[in-house]
Design an enzyme around this catalytic site. Sequence first.
Site, PDB file in Angstrom:
ATOM      1  N   LYS A  26      23.122 -15.336 -18.190  1.00  0.00           N
ATOM      2  CA  LYS A  26      22.540 -15.605 -19.501  1.00  0.00           C
ATOM      3  C   LYS A  26      22.349 -14.308 -20.292  1.00  0.00           C
ATOM      4  O   LYS A  26      22.721 -14.210 -21.463  1.00  0.00           O
ATOM      5  CB  LYS A  26      21.207 -16.344 -19.336  1.00  0.00           C
ATOM      6  CG  LYS A  26      20.686 -16.922 -20.650  1.00  0.00           C
ATOM      7  CD  LYS A  26      19.272 -17.456 -20.513  1.00  0.00           C
ATOM      8  CE  LYS A  26      19.203 -18.721 -19.711  1.00  0.00           C
ATOM      9  NZ  LYS A  26      19.067 -19.929 -20.534  1.00  0.00           N
ATOM     10  N   ARG A  96      12.948 -16.759 -19.819  1.00  0.00           N
ATOM     11  CA  ARG A  96      13.898 -17.599 -19.072  1.00  0.00           C
ATOM     12  C   ARG A  96      14.551 -16.820 -17.941  1.00  0.00           C
ATOM     13  O   ARG A  96      14.851 -15.638 -18.094  1.00  0.00           O
ATOM     14  CB  ARG A  96      15.029 -18.069 -19.993  1.00  0.00           C
ATOM     15  CG  ARG A  96      14.624 -19.012 -21.076  1.00  0.00           C
ATOM     16  CD  ARG A  96      15.843 -19.227 -21.968  1.00  0.00           C
ATOM     17  NE  ARG A  96      15.457 -19.768 -23.248  1.00  0.00           N
ATOM     18  CZ  ARG A  96      15.576 -21.061 -23.558  1.00  0.00           C
ATOM     19  NH1 ARG A  96      16.080 -21.904 -22.697  1.00  0.00           N
ATOM     20  NH2 ARG A  96      15.205 -21.492 -24.737  1.00  0.00           N
ATOM     21  N   GLY A 105      18.825 -25.479 -14.110  1.00  0.00           N
ATOM     22  CA  GLY A 105      17.584 -26.201 -13.856  1.00  0.00           C
ATOM     23  C   GLY A 105      16.872 -25.827 -12.581  1.00  0.00           C
ATOM     24  O   GLY A 105      15.854 -26.421 -12.238  1.00  0.00           O
ATOM     25  N   MET A 107      15.552 -22.805 -11.679  1.00  0.00           N
ATOM     26  CA  MET A 107      14.431 -21.863 -11.796  1.00  0.00           C
ATOM     27  C   MET A 107      13.630 -22.172 -13.049  1.00  0.00           C
ATOM     28  O   MET A 107      13.971 -23.048 -13.816  1.00  0.00           O
ATOM     29  CB  MET A 107      14.952 -20.440 -11.782  1.00  0.00           C
ATOM     30  CG  MET A 107      15.427 -20.031 -10.400  1.00  0.00           C
ATOM     31  SD  MET A 107      16.206 -18.439 -10.430  1.00  0.00           S
ATOM     32  CE  MET A 107      17.667 -18.729 -11.346  1.00  0.00           C
ATOM     33  N   ARG A 352      28.067 -19.923 -22.017  1.00  0.00           N
ATOM     34  CA  ARG A 352      28.566 -19.652 -20.663  1.00  0.00           C
ATOM     35  C   ARG A 352      29.804 -20.510 -20.449  1.00  0.00           C
ATOM     36  O   ARG A 352      30.037 -21.455 -21.207  1.00  0.00           O
ATOM     37  CB  ARG A 352      27.499 -19.982 -19.619  1.00  0.00           C
ATOM     38  CG  ARG A 352      27.112 -21.441 -19.626  1.00  0.00           C
ATOM     39  CD  ARG A 352      26.020 -21.732 -18.635  1.00  0.00           C
ATOM     40  NE  ARG A 352      25.576 -23.112 -18.823  1.00  0.00           N
ATOM     41  CZ  ARG A 352      24.458 -23.609 -18.367  1.00  0.00           C
ATOM     42  NH1 ARG A 352      23.623 -22.843 -17.701  1.00  0.00           N
ATOM     43  NH2 ARG A 352      24.140 -24.858 -18.555  1.00  0.00           N
ATOM     44  N   HIS A 468      20.404 -33.849 -16.875  1.00  0.00           N
ATOM     45  CA  HIS A 468      20.487 -33.265 -15.543  1.00  0.00           C
ATOM     46  C   HIS A 468      21.446 -34.049 -14.652  1.00  0.00           C
ATOM     47  O   HIS A 468      22.333 -33.482 -14.014  1.00  0.00           O
ATOM     48  CB  HIS A 468      19.083 -33.224 -14.938  1.00  0.00           C
ATOM     49  CG  HIS A 468      19.043 -32.650 -13.574  1.00  0.00           C
ATOM     50  ND1 HIS A 468      19.024 -33.428 -12.443  1.00  0.00           N
ATOM     51  CD2 HIS A 468      19.063 -31.367 -13.154  1.00  0.00           C
ATOM     52  CE1 HIS A 468      19.010 -32.635 -11.387  1.00  0.00           C
ATOM     53  NE2 HIS A 468      19.024 -31.386 -11.789  1.00  0.00           N
ATOM     54  N   SER A 778      51.246 -19.959  16.768  1.00  0.00           N
ATOM     55  CA  SER A 778      50.432 -20.731  15.833  1.00  0.00           C
ATOM     56  C   SER A 778      48.983 -20.547  16.270  1.00  0.00           C
ATOM     57  O   SER A 778      48.640 -20.831  17.419  1.00  0.00           O
ATOM     58  CB  SER A 778      50.838 -22.204  15.883  1.00  0.00           C
ATOM     59  OG  SER A 778      49.988 -22.938  15.041  1.00  0.00           O
ATOM     60  N   CYS A 845      47.012 -23.501  12.689  1.00  0.00           N
ATOM     61  CA  CYS A 845      46.934 -24.970  12.690  1.00  0.00           C
ATOM     62  C   CYS A 845      45.549 -25.483  13.048  1.00  0.00           C
ATOM     63  O   CYS A 845      45.346 -26.676  13.175  1.00  0.00           O
ATOM     64  CB  CYS A 845      47.988 -25.566  13.612  1.00  0.00           C
ATOM     65  SG  CYS A 845      47.734 -25.157  15.342  1.00  0.00           S
ATOM     66  N   TYR A 865      52.654 -19.293   7.321  1.00  0.00           N
ATOM     67  CA  TYR A 865      52.260 -20.613   6.810  1.00  0.00           C
ATOM     68  C   TYR A 865      50.864 -20.988   7.279  1.00  0.00           C
ATOM     69  O   TYR A 865      50.341 -20.400   8.228  1.00  0.00           O
ATOM     70  CB  TYR A 865      53.266 -21.696   7.226  1.00  0.00           C
ATOM     71  CG  TYR A 865      53.263 -22.018   8.704  1.00  0.00           C
ATOM     72  CD1 TYR A 865      52.385 -22.970   9.224  1.00  0.00           C
ATOM     73  CD2 TYR A 865      54.129 -21.369   9.583  1.00  0.00           C
ATOM     74  CE1 TYR A 865      52.368 -23.263  10.580  1.00  0.00           C
ATOM     75  CE2 TYR A 865      54.123 -21.652  10.934  1.00  0.00           C
ATOM     76  CZ  TYR A 865      53.229 -22.600  11.430  1.00  0.00           C
ATOM     77  OH  TYR A 865      53.201 -22.875  12.766  1.00  0.00           O
TER      78      TYR A 865
END
Length: 892
Positions: A26, A96, A105, A107, A352, A468, A778, A845, A865
């Site tokens: 902010k 703020r 929301g 804090m 923002r 909210h 692998s 994997c 991969y």
Amino acid sequence: MEKWVYRFGRGQAEGGVSDVAILGGKGANLAEMANLGLPVPPGLTIVADACSWYFQHEKTLPEALMAQVLDGIAAMEAETGRTFGGATSPLLLSIRSGARASMPGMMDTVLNLGLNDETVQALGHDAGDARFAWDSYRRFIQMYADVVMGLDHEVFEEILEDEKARHGHEYDTDLSAVEWQHVVSLYKQVIEEELGDTFPQDPHVQLWQAIAAVFSSWMNQRAMTYRMLHRIPEHWGTAVNVQAMVFGNLGSSSATGVAFTRNPSTGRKELYGEFLVNAQGEDVVAGIRTPQSLTEEGRLASGSEKPSMEKLMPETFREFSEICDRLEAHYRDMQDVEFTVERGRLWMLQTRSGKRTTRAAMKIAVDMVDERLITENEAVSRIEPPSLDQLLHPTIDPRVERVIMGSGLPASPGAASGEIVFTAEEAVEAEAEGRKVILVRIETSPEDIHGMHAAEAILTTRGGMTSHAAVVARGMGIPCVVGAGSMRVDLRNEQLICPGGITLKRGDIITLDGSSGHVLKGNVPMMQPELSGDFGRLMQWADKARRMTVRTNADTPQDARAARSFGAEGIGLCRTEHMFFEGERIHVMREMILAEDEAGRREALAKLLPMQRSDFTELFEIMHGLPVTIRLLDPPLHEFLPKSDEEIAEVAKAMGMDAAFLRRRVDALHEFNPMLGHRGCRLAISYPEIAEMQARAIFEAVVAAARETGEAVELEIMVPLVSLRAELDYVKACIDRVAIEVGGETGMTIGYLAGTMIELPRAALRAHVIAETAEFFSFGTNDLTQTTFGISRDDAASFIPVYQRKGIIEQDPFISLDFDGVGELIRLAAERGRKTRADLKLGICGEHGGDPASITFCEEAGLDYVSCSPFRVPIARLAAAQAAIAQGRQKN
Ligand code: PEP
Ligand code: MG
């Protein structure tokens, strides 16, 4: 001297957008807007480091900080011509929080700070509006008492409701100055009664206490939970922004609102937002009054009667809309802004990067490439890989009959069904019991965050698209309908009253359609989503940027087909044991395991052979010449046998066998620690006939598939749980022998690679020796994590969460790779293996193959991969592309 405070105002600022780590999001963006010459009320930002200082020094503030804040306030006084605490022209402040990462929301905030019994008179006099001044004062007391003094805001709500009822008023705006003044005296009284403390009159006391309270809110429960869920480090702390108040509640030429520069739900290029006339900022987000649309288009789309800002304040709207365009072009991203109009004058309070659905993120990224605002690689880097899950969400099947019980605003897309619950706690309990629920609330607040996570979808009867519930659900990617005003929540009787008086009770099943805003009765059939358009283009760019290939872990034709449709480029792991569990096969498998000699085993294996062969043939055909890695049998044999007495009796009967004999065999095969027991290549060494049968089934399938499709199969045979080269030599010799046999029988030369999983620390350490035999590695990071930590992968869940709560580890190492330990073994094995065999193929994997952070690690370690479950293939493609872009290693 340490710099604790950065100022901004009058077309300039001490910081800018690159200072987020110091000023928080902010603060950095306020500074940036001031630098751009936009109308920002003057203010200052206390750096985030001060938050850490505060907690390290028994919640006190450094002297130098206080002096710098006072200097900053003096500058604000000079710019506004007002005086903090002044008996005439008082300067009021907003306090703020603002952390480095957005935590909406979570804090605390205090507005209208600086009001007391004296300054309220002056404010009323200046504004020529005593009603406004007393309303602001009561708002301040209410917020301050809640945030700083810890008195629940509901006490104040009750007083206000009583007063409204006493005077017969419907809305807050109906109260007169005198009535508000009375409310203020009642508020002060209740503070004294409840806390035995008076409301502080000294603005400086108010200021320091409010700053301390905002710092303290960094450690409140909901902020801590949010940080944990979003992996935000505690040591970042929050900055605090102290800014001159501007007022959206100064009558009908004043307003406050929020806007997105593009539609956050669909991504469409349109100014999208809401505002309230004669209101203060928090009123919009709190969802107390249902706000009005900014644009006429928005108003028409929502079917609202209330005029849009475009119509009501055309000049201010034009100025605002131009600022939005400028901000978007400057940041090269969709912005989420807050603004206030004070008697016709526009003020920007925040900007923002706006949160958006994945579908919107996709469209915005693709459109911005077309608009030449960003590059293809930037577009690829802007989509969070895990958020692709949202695109895989089901939607309501339009062909089925639906009973609409009510409707609201379509706040977050996708559809879900579940039982109605009315509290966050119930949602959490139900989830723990494996029940699917829809959380139904009048409105949600940050305290509900646990329940929102636990629910399949969220319905509120109040609030707008930026309430909210709407914001949080979009972020979580769960369906949400808000502002369903025609429905009423009756908490006392645990029911939802629908239009026409029909009631739905707690536990009743409903379906929410977050894309249309409909609330439907019962469980409605859904359709699986289709991936196309923007998704297709973005994935094309991702594939262009990607270096590693993405394969899938698939054991069945169904998995393999799904994975192909998601873009898998081969199979990285086929766990053959999964083929033995199905239907009749388990009986034959048991016959094999229970056989008392090799001849008996071979007889049963001969029956399994054609089944495996046909499975493999199908997999090869689906994969059309792409690489397929087949792993030989891995789990211990007793996994295929019954366990309880009942199961034993049942199986013995089905197999025409003596139950006591079966019990004896089960006991004989029992292991104390099966994970480290007779499994993996150890089985192939004890019972080579099993490996032989599997090799034969694989090779015969290769021949069959090649004849059928005309395409050669790129085959890799993988030996599990190797720790010694001699183990691999033994099993590989067996595989090679069978290959020659099948080749001779069929007249075809079969090409294949024989390799191993690296899933034991010894194998990693001896990789250079093992690579003399192995043609590929692998990394089986499930077992490698288990054996490196010595933590049983099946028992980890009972204590890993405790470790996380206590800050001993941040991530569950079975979900996200432990870079330092397990990662070190992977790096070392890759390096040592390639030293012996430069063209050694390397892949992963384990479950980590679908985890974006782990994929980044694999890119850095130079693997060829990653392989993951079918539904994570798109996530892996994107994560691999982002990793390559970050490494500057794109293919093109
Ligand atoms: C592994 O251990 O990482 C692996 C892929 O094998 P499995 O999970 O089958 O043990
Ligand atoms: Mg394993």
